[in-house]
Write an enzyme that holds these catalytic residues in place. Structure first.
Site, PDB file in Angstrom:
ATOM      1  N   ASN A  60       0.736  -1.063   0.060  1.00 17.42           N
ATOM      2  CA  ASN A  60      -0.232   0.020   0.008  1.00 17.42           C
ATOM      3  C   ASN A  60       0.901   1.203   0.045  1.00 17.42           C
ATOM      4  OD1 ASN A  60      -3.073  -0.981   0.441  1.00 17.42           O
ATOM      5  ND2 ASN A  60      -1.660  -2.524   1.914  1.00 17.42           N
ATOM      6  N   GLU A  61       1.145   1.746  -1.193  1.00 18.57           N
ATOM      7  CA  GLU A  61       1.939   2.884  -1.466  1.00 18.57           C
ATOM      8  C   GLU A  61       1.467   4.030  -1.090  1.00 18.57           C
ATOM      9  OE1 GLU A  61       5.034   2.345  -1.757  1.00 18.57           O
ATOM     10  OE2 GLU A  61       5.501   0.943  -3.150  1.00 18.57           O
ATOM     11  N   PRO A  62       2.038   5.337  -0.747  1.00 17.31           N
ATOM     12  CA  PRO A  62       1.692   6.521  -0.589  1.00 17.31           C
ATOM     13  C   PRO A  62       0.325   6.846  -1.367  1.00 17.31           C
ATOM     14  CG  PRO A  62       3.923   6.773  -0.333  1.00 17.31           C
ATOM     15  CD  PRO A  62       3.640   5.200  -0.913  1.00 17.31           C
ATOM     16  N   SER A 122      -2.605   5.479  -0.770  1.00 16.75           N
ATOM     17  CA  SER A 122      -3.512   4.514  -0.439  1.00 16.75           C
ATOM     18  C   SER A 122      -4.662   4.836   0.739  1.00 16.75           C
ATOM     19  CB  SER A 122      -2.972   3.134   0.164  1.00 16.75           C
ATOM     20  OG  SER A 122      -2.031   2.581  -0.750  1.00 16.75           O
ATOM     21  N   THR A 128      10.351   2.030  -3.592  1.00 17.09           N
ATOM     22  CA  THR A 128      10.165   0.684  -3.433  1.00 17.09           C
ATOM     23  C   THR A 128      10.986  -0.193  -4.360  1.00 17.09           C
ATOM     24  OG1 THR A 128       8.055   0.987  -2.397  1.00 17.09           O
ATOM     25  CG2 THR A 128       8.542  -1.076  -3.158  1.00 17.09           C
TER      26      THR A 128
END
Ligand code: F6R
Length: 645
Positions: free
Chosen positions: A174-176, A178, A193
C-alpha cells in the site's frame, strides 16, 4: 529512557495497555538491542496463538509478510516446529502481496520466498496457504482480489498480521496515496520501493512495476498487528510513522488508529524517535559524558550555533535546564565539550611519535605500528577510509589490507566479457585459451537473473582483485601486504549469503595471528542483519574475541569506520582524521581504480551517486559539521569509533 532488552519482556497484546507512551509517540513500540531476540519473541507470540487456538479446536488465521524483516521470525517458527513439535495443521495463511506479473516459480516471486523461508519446512497443508497470484490475467484481477478479500472474511478475518515497512511508509504494498479502507487490489509500485528491490532483482529494470496487495483496510481489520523494522535505513520512516500525523502519504500511520498494534524495532530503526534522539526532552536522563556531548551538539545543530557561542538562555529555553543545573554554567560546559571534540582530531591516525599522547585518540608507541584494514568488499577500504589509509602508509606504518569477500557478484557480465576477451586476444592456443572460451560462452549463454557458473564467478573475483591491487599500489602498499580472504559465506553466487561459519572466522583469526596488529580497522555497520558488512564485522569481532587472551592482543586497538552508507554521528566519533584538498583528490583517484564499480554499479541501491561522490560528500559533510560547531575548517574528515571487543 532505557532500551528494552529484558529477557522477560513479552510483546503480547496483554502488555499493550501497560506500556507508557512518551508524549511524542502514537504507536505502541518495543525496542531491542538485537533483532534476533526480538524475532524470537514475535515467533513465540505467534506460536502461543497457534497453540491456544489448537487447544480450542479453532483455526488460526495468519497474515504473513515477505522481505528481509520477517526472515528470522520464520526461522524461529521452523525451529519451534522441529524442536517443540509446533504444528501448523490448524493454521490458515494469507500473504500480503505478490509482484505483478510474476511467475510463482521465479526466484523473485513471493511464492518462492514463502516456500523457501517457511512453508517447505513446516506441516501446513498446502490448501491452507494463500498468496496473491501474479499470473492472473489483467481483466480478471478485480474479481480475483474481491475473492481473496472474501476468503479472509469467510474465516472471520485475520487473527494476527505480521508486517514489515517500506521506506515509503508502505505496509503490504500500500504505497503513498492508499486509502485507509482500501481492500485487496492491484497497485503501481513506488519508485523508491522498486529501487529498494533492485539489488535482489539484479537491476531496477528487472523489478516489476506492479503488485497485488491486501489493502490497508484488510490489514487493519486484523485483531492483532506486529510490524517489524530493523536497521538504520528504516529509522526515518519509523519516526514519521510513530510520531507524525496520520496521512495517506505514509500509509503505515493508519496503524495509529489500530488498538492492538505493536512495532518491534531494533535500536537502529528506533534511533530517530525523540526518546532516543533527544531523550532529555522526554524524561529525566543521567548526564553521563556521552549524553552531555550528544545534548550539546544537538543544541548547536538546532540553534545553528557553534559550541562556544551557546548561552545559559539557549540551554534553558531548549529543555536542557537540568543539564546546566548539574554542570554549573554554560561557559564551563561549552569549553569542556569543545576541548573534547578538539581532541578527536588528529592527522596522525597511527599515533604521533614523540608527542604527549594523553589527549590524543591514538598512542604514540610503538612508533611504527602494524595495521590491518579489513574491507568487506574489495573497495570499502578506499571508499570509507582512503585518506586515513594513505596517511598510515605515508607515516611509515606496516599497513595490511584484508579484503574479506571476493565481491564477485557486483561485476557486470559486460565487464567480465571485456576482460575475458582481452585475455583471449592475447593468449596463444592452448588449455588456458580453452578455459577462457568456455567462460565466455557461459557468460553469453547465461539467462537473465541466473546464478553465475563457478568459472564466471572466478573471473569476476579476479577482476576485482586486480582493481584492488592497482589501488593499493597507488597508495604504495607492497603486494604481499594485500590479502584476499575470499570468505566462504559469501560464495553463493547470489545476493542471499550463507550464515557465518567457523571456516570464515578461522581465516580472519589466522591473519590476525600472523600479523599481530596494533591497530585493526573494520567496517562498523552494526545493524543491517543480513548485509555482507555486518557479517564481515561479526567475523572480525568473533575472531578478535577468540584471540583476546593472547598477549599481543593487549596492544591491539579496534577502530570502526562506518561502511559505505552512513557516517558516525559527531558525538560518537573518537578519532577524526582531516584531509587536505590534495588528499581528497588522492582518495578519489584510489577509488577510480575500481573501474567495474564506477558509472552505474550493479547494486546501485537507493543512492544514485557514484561511490567517490558519495564518499567525498560524506567526508565534506563531517568537516562542515565540525566547522559549524566552531572547530577548524578542513576540506574533509574521515571518522572512526574505538570499539572495546
Ligand atoms: C512484503 C511487504 C512489504 C515489506 C516492506 C519491507 O510482503 O509487503 O511491505 O514488508 O517492503 O521490506 P523489508 O522487510 O525487505 O525491508
Amino acid at each position: 529512557m532505557e532500551i528494552i532488552s529484558s529477557e522477560a519482556l513479552s510483546i503480547q497484546h496483554e502488555k499493550v495497555g501497560t506500556y507508557e507512551f512518551s508524549r511524542f509517540e502514537k504507536i505502541h513500540n518495543v525496542v531491542f538491542e538485537k533483532s534476533s531476540k526480538a524475532s524470537y519473541l514475535v515467533a513465540k507470540e505467534i506460536a502461543d496463538l497457534i497453540r491456544s487456538k489448537a487447544k480450542r479446536d479453532e483455526k488460526c488465521i495468519l497474515g504473513l509478510a515477505t522481505g528481509s524483516s520477517p526472515i528470522r521470525v520464520y526461522e524461529e517458527l521452523i525451529k519451534m516446529h522441529r524442536e517443540e513439535g509446533l504444528s501448523f495443521k490448524n493454521v490458515i495463511t494469507f500473504n500480503l502481496d505478490e509482484y505483478y506479473p510474476m511467475n510463482p516459480e521465479s526466484i523473485h516471486s513471493y511464492h518462492y520466498f514463502m516456500n523457501e523461508n517457511l512453508f517447505n519446512h513446516i506441516d501446513i497443508p498446502k490448501d491452507q496457504i494463500h498468496i496473491p497470484e501474479g499470473t492472473i490475467p489483467q481483466e480478471k484481477i478485480h474479481e480475483y482480489c474481491a475473492a481473496y478479500e472474501n476468503k479472509i472474511e469467510s474465516y472471520g478475518g485475520l487473527d494476527f498480521q505480521l508486517l514489515g515497512i517500506g521506506r515509503t511508509g508502505h505496509i503490504g504494498f500500500n504505497e503513498p496515496g492508499s486509502h485507509y479502507n482500501s481492500v485487496t487490489r492491484s497497485i503501481t509500485l513506488d519508485q523508491l520501493t522498486r529501487e529498494d528491490a533492485a539489488s535482489s532483482f539484479l537491476g531496477i529494470e528487472n523489478v516489476p512495476k506492479k503488485a497485488i496487495t491486501m489493502g490497508v483496510g484488510t490489514v487493519t481489520n486484523a485483531k492483532r498487528i506486529v510490524l517489524l523494522a530493523w536497521g538504520h535505513k528504516k529509522a526515518e520512516i519509523i519516526k514519521r510513522t510513530i510520531e507524525g500525523e496520520i496521512s495517506s502519504q505514509i500509509p503505515a500511520t493508519y496503524l495509529q488508529e489500530h488498538s492492538n498494534t505493536t512495532f518491534v524495532l531494533d535500536t537502529e530503526a528506533a534511533s530517530l524517535l525523540t526518546r532516543f534522539e533527544s531523550p532529555w526532552l522526554v524524561d529525566a536522563v543521567e548526564w553521563t559524558n556521552a549524553m552531555t556531548k550528544r545534548a550539546v551538539i544537538w543544541l548547536c545543530d538546532k540553534l545553528e550555533k557553534s559550541i562556544l557561542r551557546l548561552t545559559d538562555k539557549d540551554y534553558n529555553e531548549n529543555g536542557l535546564a537540568y543539564l546546566l543545573t548539574e554542570k554549573g554554567s554554560s561557559y564551563d560546559l561549552n569549553i569542556e565539550m569543545f576541548n573534547q571534540l578538539q581532541h578527536t582530531i588528529t592527522g596522525w591516525p597511527g599515533g604521533k611519535p614523540n608527542a604527549d599522547d594523553s589527549k590524543r585518540p591514538e598512542r604514540k608507541s610503538p612508533e611504527k605500528k602494524r595495521v590491518i584494514i579489513f574491507s568487506p568488499h574489495p573497495d570499502d577500504d578506499v571508499i570509507s577510509m582512503g585518506g586515513t589509509f594513505d596517511r598510515l602508509v605515508a607515516q611509515g606504518h606496516e599497513v595490511h589490507i584484508a579484503y574479506q569477500t571476493s565481491g564477485n557478484i557486483a561485476v557486470s557480465n559486460a565487464d567480465a566479457l571485456k576482460f575475458a576477451e582481452v585475455a583471449m586476444d592475447f593468449l596463444p592456443e592452448g588449455k588456458e585459451l580453452e578455459k577462457l572460451r568456455s567462460t565466455i560462452k557461459a557468460i553469453e549463454q547465461k539467462k537473465e537473473n541466473e546464478i553465475d557458473p563457478i568459472e564466471v564467478r572466478e573471473l569476476k573475483g579476479l577482476i576485482r582483485k586486480r582493481e584492488s591491487i592497482a589501488a593499493t599500489r597507488y597508495f604504495d602498499v607492497p603486494d604481499e601486504q594485500v590479502h584476499f580472504l575470499n570468505l566462504p559465506f559469501y560464495e553463493t553466487g547470489a545476493v542471499k549469503k550463507n550464515p557465518l561459519g567457523e571456516q570464515d572466522i578461522n581465516i580472519v583469526k589466522n591473519l590476525i595471528e600472523t600479523i599481530k596488529p596494533h591497530q585493526v580497522y573494520a567496517a562498523g555497520d552494526l545493524a543491517d542483519p543480513h548485509g555482507t558488512h555486518k557479517v564481515c564485522l561479526d567475523a572480525v569481532f568473533k575472531a578478535m574475541r577468540e584471540l583476546k587472551s593472547e598477549a599481543y592482543m593487549d596492544d591491539c586497538w579496534l577502530w570502526l569506520y562506518r561502511g559505505a552508507w552512513h557516517e558516525w554521528e559527531i558525538h560518537e566519533i573518537d578519532m577524526a582524521v582531516p584531509m587536505s584538498p590534495d588528499q581528497v583528490l588522492r582518495k578519489r583517484k584510489a577509488i577510480f581504480f575500481h573501474q567495474t564499480q564506477k558509472d552505474g554499479v550493479l547494486f546501485q541501491g537507493e543512492d544514485l551517486r557514484e561511490f567517490w561522490v558519495r564518499a567525498e560528500d560524506r567526508n565534506k559533510k563531517t568537516a562542515a559539521h565540525y566547522r559549524k560547531l566552531g572547530l577548524a575548517d578542513y576540506a574533509a574528515i574521515e571518522a572512526f569509533k574505538r570499539f572495546e571487543y
